[in-house]
Design an enzyme around this catalytic site. Structure first.
Site, PDB file in Angstrom:
ATOM      1  N   CYS A 274     -14.664   2.121  -1.064  1.00  0.00           N
ATOM      2  CA  CYS A 274     -14.652   1.218   0.098  1.00  0.00           C
ATOM      3  C   CYS A 274     -14.774   2.017   1.392  1.00  0.00           C
ATOM      4  CB  CYS A 274     -13.368   0.388   0.098  1.00  0.00           C
ATOM      5  SG  CYS A 274     -13.218  -0.692   1.528  1.00  0.00           S
TER       6      CYS A 274
ATOM      7  N   CYS B  92     -12.662   0.690   4.293  1.00  0.00           N
ATOM      8  CA  CYS B  92     -11.229   1.015   4.212  1.00  0.00           C
ATOM      9  C   CYS B  92     -10.990   2.491   4.538  1.00  0.00           C
ATOM     10  CB  CYS B  92     -10.687   0.755   2.812  1.00  0.00           C
ATOM     11  SG  CYS B  92     -11.277  -0.739   2.035  1.00  0.00           S
ATOM     12  N   ASP B  93     -11.823   3.380   4.016  1.00  0.00           N
ATOM     13  CA  ASP B  93     -11.497   4.816   4.040  1.00  0.00           C
ATOM     14  C   ASP B  93     -12.414   5.670   4.899  1.00  0.00           C
ATOM     15  OD1 ASP B  93      -9.506   4.230   2.183  1.00  0.00           O
ATOM     16  OD2 ASP B  93     -10.882   4.441   0.503  1.00  0.00           O
TER      17      ASP B  93
END
Ligand code: NAP
Length: 307
Positions: free
Chosen positions: A133, A136-137
């Site tokens: 992701c 997200c990261d």
């Protein structure tokens, strides 16, 4: 006494939320159950620019807009992991880790889950450089070098997103042609920060025991082995359907995708399926929304026929 609803929708992605809007607006009692936050894979998508009405919108923002519409006519939203559905003819029992519910009709919109690459180091360095992701990261890799594995829409869209953060993005693809839509490909080819390594498989994720330092590769035409340095490895090699809880119903094809007709009906009366979990050609937010509307309307007709 079990809580009872006219329609239970499993999964609150774009399809599920659209079904909730249609069925609740038709005055049915509706509950959506999701094991996470509403929005499904939209939450892992940086930018959506092929959903009409919005020239460009962040995935989580579109999820929020849809959630507000989907609950506007009284549909409820509950957390829970569905474990099975029991078909009792005119009623269905939906068993979850939070308890059991009864429904006239059930709409399955559980989508799909990212596939793992299955190489050494992938699990070991999960959360320590290996990610599925970028939204997200990605921020952890600002001004650092990252690798993206895959050649589909997800890999190339997220490579573009990462190019806005990382110092360099190397896309490693097992063929010499991308599967992604041409418009996204062209943008990636024109981006100075993105490099492509063709005909190549990742054989291992390597690290210093604490965090990822790179990947080992093999060219599948020349058998030449190599290593590419990277702090982050983003894996986008496709998805598997989330249909395990429904295996007793015999509604899937040999790969696990749910088969439906154009009314989104499965082979079990009163059980519908929508969105990415279906056996279908084009998995997009727009097509999930279309499926959701059709299933919401047909669930209404089905439930009305029971009374
Ligand atoms: P996908 O379309 O199935 O692509 C998976 C990619 O990973 C392919 O390039 C495939 O290579 C590669 N791959 C598969 N297994 C591999 C392995 N073991 N080792 C190395 N590479 C491997 O998956 P996706 O990109 O996640 O997309 C899923 C669905 O969502 C698609 O229908 C897509 O169109 C849709 N989507 C749309 C958008 C958008 O419209 N903006 C964004 C994201 C996703 P091959 O090409 O050689 O098979």
């Amino acid at each position: 006494m079990m809580e009872k609803y006219d329609v239970i929708i499993i999964g609150a992605g774009p399809g599920g939320m659209t079904s909730a809007l249609y069925a609740s607006r038709a005055n049915l009692s509706v509950m959506m159950i999701d094991r996470g936050i509403y929005g499904g894979q939209m939450n892992n998508t940086a930018e959506i620019e092929n959903y009409p009405g919005f020239k460009s919108i962040l995935g989580p923002d579109l999820a929020k807009e849809m959630y507000e519409s989907s609950t506007n006519f009284g549909a409820k939203y509950e957390y829970g992991t569905v474990e099975s559905i029991e078909d009792k003819g005119d009623s269905k029992i939906v068993n979850t880790d939070q308890g059991s519910y009864e429904a006239g009709a059930v709409i399955i919109g559980t989508g799909s889950q990212y596939r793992k690459l299955g190489v050494p180091g992938e699990d070991e360095y999960g959360g320590r450089g290996v990610s599925y992701c970028a939204v997200c990261d990605g921020a952890f890799f600002k001004n650092r070098e990252v690798v993206v594995v895959g050649g589909g829409d997800s890999a190339i869209s997220e490579a573009l997103y990462l190019a806005g953060l990382a110092s360099k993005v190397t896309v490693i693809h097992r063929r010499d042609q991308l599967r992604a839509q041409k418009v996204i490909q062209d943008r990636a080819f024109a981006n100075d920060k993105i490099e492509f390594v063709w005909d190549t498989n990742v054989t291992e994720v390597v690290g210093d025991n604490m965090k990822v330092t790179g990947v080992k590769t093999i060219n599948n035409k020349t058998n030449e082995e190599g290593e590419i340095a990277a702090s982050g490895v983003f894996i986008y090699v496709g998805n598997n359907p989330m249909t395990e809880p429904f295996s007793n119903l015999n509604i899937t094809d040999e790969k696990g995708w749910i088969k439906t007709n154009e009314r989104m009906e499965t082979s079990v009366k009163g059980i519908f399926a929508i969105g990415d979990v279906r056996e279908k050609e084009l998995r997009q937010v727009t097509t999930a929304v279309g499926d959701g509307g059709i299933a919401g309307q047909n669930a209404f007709e089905y439930v009305s026929s029971l009374h």
